[in-house]
Each structure stands twice: as structure tokens, then as C-alpha cells.
Design a protein around this motif. Structure first.
Motif, PDB file in Angstrom:
ATOM      1  N   THR A 137      -8.826   4.094  -8.414  1.00 12.69           N
ATOM      2  CA  THR A 137      -9.863   4.488  -9.366  1.00 12.69           C
ATOM      3  C   THR A 137      -9.798   5.997  -9.526  1.00 12.69           C
ATOM      4  O   THR A 137      -9.093   6.694  -8.779  1.00 12.69           O
ATOM      5  N   THR A 138     -10.571   6.544 -10.452  1.00  8.98           N
ATOM      6  CA  THR A 138     -10.593   8.000 -10.572  1.00  8.98           C
ATOM      7  C   THR A 138     -11.167   8.629  -9.302  1.00  8.98           C
ATOM      8  O   THR A 138     -10.716   9.704  -8.883  1.00  8.98           O
ATOM      9  N   THR A 139     -12.124   7.961  -8.671  1.00  4.33           N
ATOM     10  CA  THR A 139     -12.722   8.503  -7.445  1.00  4.33           C
ATOM     11  C   THR A 139     -11.746   8.445  -6.283  1.00  4.33           C
ATOM     12  O   THR A 139     -11.586   9.425  -5.547  1.00  4.33           O
ATOM     13  N   SER A 140     -11.074   7.299  -6.095  1.00  4.02           N
ATOM     14  CA  SER A 140     -10.126   7.193  -4.983  1.00  4.02           C
ATOM     15  C   SER A 140      -8.906   8.072  -5.204  1.00  4.02           C
ATOM     16  O   SER A 140      -8.287   8.542  -4.250  1.00  4.02           O
ATOM     17  N   MET A 141      -8.559   8.334  -6.460  1.00  6.87           N
ATOM     18  CA  MET A 141      -7.449   9.237  -6.730  1.00  6.87           C
ATOM     19  C   MET A 141      -7.769  10.647  -6.236  1.00  6.87           C
ATOM     20  O   MET A 141      -6.893  11.379  -5.778  1.00  6.87           O
ATOM     21  N   ILE A 142      -9.036  11.026  -6.311  1.00  9.87           N
ATOM     22  CA  ILE A 142      -9.466  12.353  -5.883  1.00  9.87           C
ATOM     23  C   ILE A 142      -9.677  12.426  -4.378  1.00  9.87           C
ATOM     24  O   ILE A 142      -9.226  13.368  -3.713  1.00  9.87           O
ATOM     25  N   TYR A 143     -10.366  11.413  -3.819  1.00 10.77           N
ATOM     26  CA  TYR A 143     -10.833  11.497  -2.439  1.00 10.77           C
ATOM     27  C   TYR A 143     -10.171  10.507  -1.481  1.00 10.77           C
ATOM     28  O   TYR A 143     -10.306  10.648  -0.270  1.00 10.77           O
ATOM     29  N   GLY A 144      -9.488   9.493  -2.017  1.00 12.45           N
ATOM     30  CA  GLY A 144      -9.008   8.402  -1.179  1.00 12.45           C
ATOM     31  C   GLY A 144      -7.652   8.634  -0.561  1.00 12.45           C
ATOM     32  O   GLY A 144      -7.070   9.710  -0.650  1.00 12.45           O
ATOM     33  N   ASP A 145      -7.150   7.585   0.049  1.00 10.60           N
ATOM     34  CA  ASP A 145      -5.842   7.628   0.709  1.00 10.60           C
ATOM     35  C   ASP A 145      -5.163   6.283   0.506  1.00 10.60           C
ATOM     36  O   ASP A 145      -4.986   5.524   1.440  1.00 10.60           O
ATOM     37  N   CYS A 146      -4.846   5.973  -0.734  1.00 17.38           N
ATOM     38  CA  CYS A 146      -4.201   4.734  -1.182  1.00 17.38           C
ATOM     39  C   CYS A 146      -4.380   3.568  -0.213  1.00 17.38           C
ATOM     40  O   CYS A 146      -3.642   3.420   0.768  1.00 17.38           O
ATOM     41  N   SER A 147      -5.353   2.715  -0.493  1.00 17.32           N
ATOM     42  CA  SER A 147      -5.719   1.636   0.421  1.00 17.32           C
ATOM     43  C   SER A 147      -4.600   0.615   0.622  1.00 17.32           C
ATOM     44  O   SER A 147      -4.623  -0.142   1.589  1.00 17.32           O
ATOM     45  N   VAL A 148      -3.629   0.576  -0.277  1.00 15.43           N
ATOM     46  CA  VAL A 148      -2.468  -0.305  -0.110  1.00 15.43           C
ATOM     47  C   VAL A 148      -1.228   0.562   0.076  1.00 15.43           C
ATOM     48  O   VAL A 148      -0.230   0.424  -0.619  1.00 15.43           O
ATOM     49  N   SER A 149      -1.321   1.473   1.028  1.00 22.52           N
ATOM     50  CA  SER A 149      -0.275   2.474   1.221  1.00 22.52           C
ATOM     51  C   SER A 149       1.090   1.873   1.533  1.00 22.52           C
ATOM     52  O   SER A 149       2.125   2.497   1.286  1.00 22.52           O
ATOM     53  N   PHE A 150       1.105   0.626   2.058  1.00 21.73           N
ATOM     54  CA  PHE A 150       2.392  -0.003   2.355  1.00 21.73           C
ATOM     55  C   PHE A 150       3.189  -0.295   1.084  1.00 21.73           C
ATOM     56  O   PHE A 150       4.392  -0.560   1.145  1.00 21.73           O
ATOM     57  N   LEU A 151       2.532  -0.220  -0.077  1.00 15.58           N
ATOM     58  CA  LEU A 151       3.216  -0.455  -1.346  1.00 15.58           C
ATOM     59  C   LEU A 151       3.729   0.831  -1.987  1.00 15.58           C
ATOM     60  O   LEU A 151       4.365   0.784  -3.036  1.00 15.58           O
ATOM     61  N   ARG A 152       3.461   1.974  -1.379  1.00 14.27           N
ATOM     62  CA  ARG A 152       3.839   3.227  -2.005  1.00 14.27           C
ATOM     63  C   ARG A 152       5.339   3.308  -2.295  1.00 14.27           C
ATOM     64  O   ARG A 152       6.159   2.958  -1.464  1.00 14.27           O
ATOM     65  N   LYS A 153       5.641   3.807  -3.486  1.00 11.90           N
ATOM     66  CA  LYS A 153       7.039   4.032  -3.852  1.00 11.90           C
ATOM     67  C   LYS A 153       7.502   5.430  -3.442  1.00 11.90           C
ATOM     68  O   LYS A 153       8.695   5.673  -3.306  1.00 11.90           O
ATOM     69  N   PHE A 154       6.551   6.343  -3.284  1.00 11.58           N
ATOM     70  CA  PHE A 154       6.862   7.718  -2.908  1.00 11.58           C
ATOM     71  C   PHE A 154       5.932   8.108  -1.770  1.00 11.58           C
ATOM     72  O   PHE A 154       4.712   7.969  -1.893  1.00 11.58           O
ATOM     73  N   PRO A 155       6.446   8.579  -0.659  1.00 10.19           N
ATOM     74  CA  PRO A 155       5.595   8.872   0.495  1.00 10.19           C
ATOM     75  C   PRO A 155       4.755  10.135   0.307  1.00 10.19           C
ATOM     76  O   PRO A 155       5.239  11.145  -0.206  1.00 10.19           O
TER      77      PRO A 155
END
Length: 280
Positions: free
Chosen positions: A95-113
Motif C-alpha cells: 500500500t502507499t503506507t507500507s511502501m513508506i513505513y513497512g518492510d515488505c510482508s512477503v519479503s520471500f518473494l522479492r526480486k531485488f534484495p
């Protein structure tokens, strides 16, 4: 077992693209009349391309094909213009809020660390490669509104207006200014920032709400004014026509998944919209 695990994830990360209430929001024409937009001059492609945003930027598909998103397709085109670096920091469910303050809740899916919020990571990337990143593509905001949408009744919750206002504030006052500032070198914009609007996968389910999909996209355009160039995805997906025959061919809505994400063909349409808007 992986597919079974992904089913709840699909529901979580789906960036709901909007079905909107005739009673709760102003008319599109009224909004457009009071929100003029300006777009910055384009710079052109450079050595590196950065994609940020939600699961559409990520290239999510419920069949677990994550390699044919619009950012992947756009990068394939950019390589012919000399772009050799590609970082996709998009986070499914963002979300716009998690983009600012969060830490990607599905981090295991990240394409770029990266560590920390997606916005901070993007800013650090842009500063580290100052003057060498263009374009930057962004789609964000759909997941802000997802909890308010009831597709069974084609109505919205009472918190729709406040959630919409928060989306605008996060984009206009934080996300877009920070990205634009990080792309400014010696007082000059060093790269192109593109913000896409959203197609409406629910328009055949809730056709009376289609005018308000346009309303949300007008909010995004107003938020982008002065910071980013808007990429129109709504129109090439079929625009306001109902029934929209492209929904079944461009998204997974008519499949067993009943999922709003684009298919590979839909992602190619989105990539083409970016290419046409960029002009390179």
C-alpha cells in the motif's frame, strides 16, 4: 502444496482495481474540473531501470509465473536503448503506507534484495546511482482501497473517503516528492518517473461503478502532477465499455483463479502503454 499456500496469498496481494459508489464520491467531471495536471519534461532512458510498486509492478500471476510482468517486458524494450541494469523492488500487497513505513510482508518473494521500506530502498538506489537511472516506473494505491470494496454488492465501506485521502496524502506529500528529489542532480531532473493508472477487472461484475474507476485514476493523475508522467492503462484494457471482452484475455478473472492480476498478454499491454507514453 505450494499452490495451496499461494491461494490465501493471492487474496492478500491482489491489488483491487476499483469499483466505486455513485453515492459516496463526487462525479469524475467535478473532480477533473478542480484538479489541473502538469507533467515534467522527459529525459530519456539511461543505463539503469527501476521498477517500484505493488504486485502488478512485481508481475504477479496466480499460476506462479512471475517473470512476464510489465516491468520485465518494458526492460526488454529498454535494452535496445542501451539500458543494461534492472532493479525490480516491487512488493506484492504493498500500500502507499507500507511502501513508506513497512518492510515488505512477503519479503520471500522479492526480486531485488533490500532492507527496510521499499521507498527508502528506492531512494538509496537512486542516490547511489545518481544521474544513471531512467526510467523509474511506479504503480501503487490499489491496495489502499481494497478493504473498502464489496464486489458482491458493488458498494463501498464508510471509510472509503478517508482511505482515498490517505492515499493522496502519501503519494503527493511523501512518495512522489522523495522519488523526484532522489532523481534530481545539481538541480536538474536526471530521469523519467512514470505513474500508471489502473484497469478495472470488476467492470463486468459491477458495470455501474465504472465511472468511478475513472475517478480514482483522476486522483492518481492529480497526485502525480508536477512529479511524474501518467501512463494510461485503463484505456488500452478496454476503457469504459461493458461488457469488456478484454477482461478475460488480459486478466485471470475468467479463469479458475478468479484473480484480478494481469495475464502475460495483459502485462504486455501495460508495457506497451509505458513504451508509447515514454516514446522510447
Amino acid at each position: 502444496m505450494l499452490k495451496g499456500m499461494m491461494k490465501p496469498l493471492i487474496r492478500i496481494v491482489a491489488p483491487a482495481v476499483f469499483v466505486l459508489s455513485l453515492l459516496l464520491l463526487p462525479t469524475p467531471s467535478a473532480f477533473a474540473a478542480t484538479h489541473a495536471t502538469t507533467q515534467p519534461a522527459l529525459v530519456g532512458p539511461k543505463a539503469n531501470y527501476l521498477a517500484v510498486g505493488d504486485s502488478l509492478a512485481y508481475g504477479f500471476q496466480p499460476d506462479l509465473d512471475f517473470s512476464h510482468g510489465y516491468a520485465d517486458d518494458f526492460y526488454a524494450n529498454l535494452k535496445s536503448h542501451g539500458t543494461t541494469g534492472y532493479a525490480n523492488m516491487a512488493c506484492p500487497g504493498e500500500t502507499t503506507t507500507s511502501m513508506i513505513y513497512g518492510d515488505c510482508s512477503v519479503s520471500f518473494l522479492r526480486k531485488f534484495p533490500y532492507i527496510g521500506s521499499q521507498l527508502n530502498a528506492a531512494v538509496l538506489y537512486l542516490k547511489f546511482l545518481a544521474g544513471r537511472v531512467s526510467p523509474v516506473t511506479l504503480d501503487i494505491g490499489a491496495n489502499d482501497m481494497r478493504p473498502d470494496i464489496n464486489t458482491s454488492t458493488c458498494t463501498l465501506s464508510s471509510t472509503w473517503n478517508s482511505d482515498l485521502a490517505r492515499m493522496d496524502t502519501n503519494l503527493r506529500q511523501v512518495i512522489l516528492p522523495k522519488l523526484a528529489a532522489a532523481m534530481t542532480v545539481h538541480g536538474q531532473r536526471s530521469g523519467d518517473l512514470f505513474l500508471m493508472n489502473y484497469y478495472d477487472p470488476y467492470q463486468n461484475i459491477c458495470p455501474t461503478m465504472v465511472p468511478y474507476a475513472l475517478e480514482i485514476n483522476q486522483h492518481l493523475a492529480a497526485d502525480a502532477s508536477g512529479y511524474a508522467t501518467v501512463v494510461d492503462v485503463f484505456t488500452p484494457f478496454g476503457g469504459t465499455a461493458t461488457p469488456n471482452p478484454n477482461i478475460c484475455s488480459y486478466t485471470w478473472m475468467c479463469s479458475i483463479f478468479k484473480d484480478i492480476h494481469a495475464k502475460a498478454a495483459g502485462y504486455r499491454v501495460i508495457a506497451n502503454a509505458f513504451e508509447q507514453t515514454a516514446g522510447y
